[in-house]
Design an enzyme around this catalytic site. Sequence first.
Site, short mmCIF file in Angstrom:
data_model
loop_
_atom_site.label_atom_id
_atom_site.label_comp_id
_atom_site.label_asym_id
_atom_site.label_seq_id
_atom_site.Cartn_x
_atom_site.Cartn_y
_atom_site.Cartn_z
N SER A 151 -1.82 0.86 4.09
CA SER A 151 -0.69 1.77 4.28
C SER A 151 -1.02 2.77 5.38
O SER A 151 -2.20 3.09 5.63
CB SER A 151 -0.41 2.52 2.98
OG SER A 151 0.51 3.59 3.18
N TYR A 164 -3.09 7.15 -4.51
CA TYR A 164 -2.68 6.07 -3.60
C TYR A 164 -3.36 6.21 -2.24
O TYR A 164 -3.94 5.26 -1.71
CB TYR A 164 -1.17 6.10 -3.45
CG TYR A 164 -0.59 4.99 -2.60
CD1 TYR A 164 -0.35 3.73 -3.12
CD2 TYR A 164 -0.24 5.22 -1.26
CE1 TYR A 164 0.20 2.72 -2.35
CE2 TYR A 164 0.31 4.23 -0.47
CZ TYR A 164 0.53 2.97 -1.02
OH TYR A 164 1.07 1.97 -0.24
#
Length: 336
Positions: A151, A164
């Site tokens: 990401s 995350y």
Amino acid sequence: MKDFAGKICFISGGASGAGLGQAKVFAKSGMKVAIADVREDALENAVKEIVAYAGCPESDVLAIKVDLTNREEYTAAADKVEETFGGPPHLLIQTAGVNSFGPVEASTFDDFDWVVGVCFNHVVNGLLIFVPRMIKAYAGKTEFHVATTSSMGAFMGNSGCGPYGAAKAAVNNLMYSYADTLRKYGAGATVLCPANINSNIGNAEKYRPANLRNTGYHVSEGTMMHLRSVHATGQDPIELAEILKEAIETGRIIAMPNPDPSTWAPQLRGLNETIENYTLTQAERDAIQAEKMKAMQEMMEKMKAEGKEPPAMGWAVPEGGEAFGQARKDLDWIKR
């Protein structure tokens, strides 16, 4: 890795979103594709979509229901791939991921165990299970490659998704290590770092294991509705998969959501400046920040003079939805 036809591909999280886009693209490139996911109903639908998109026989697509954080199940899935297609994958892509939003100081052990377990530990599992098999089968004989979907969040800290971001940063660093070591086997590694994707990750909380549901975040059907509306505007999974394919073909270690570096280079430079700024004095950092604020103000004033709307901050909440990223309401130490 440039030649895909007739080779084997394994994709975790392949039943929807980015993983399904990857399965379609690499199946269309002539690969036999195995997709692994925890959602059995989604796997059945995914196989139909892959066959329809790629025009391949259904026998070239293998769907495996597996909890990717369970090493015994993951090992059994690897055995199934070899049993079905005659060998380990030439291309391993680990894309499964989950996320939940809330102040990092509200996080519980369950929040970290769930998010880090899926986003990082499952990557470790796949690499340790598959890579030795891939080296034994293909080193010195044919090209092979490992890839992981990370990401843009890997490059920055964010108070609203600490677990995350930490997991994705670890994924990136691990993939840099594999890119370095796999060269001696004639193989490569790529980490894909997308921004927002049109995917089902907004529903991830529905699949959180029962033993990991003690979250510190406010989670409801309304917050999931909000997240679904956010991800509905994200990048098309097929487009993103084509970018990954190009990166694998050209040997890029990092793949971004757009292959044109000019679209993401300024953002990465800005992140690097954050690190470089630690070498400066506080007065020098303050001066740089003041210049940035001045430039932002000038841009806003220019847009206003031209009758343009300034860029919106954040996402609008859909009717019936709730803003995500809040702490659980009974946590009394959280500043709201």
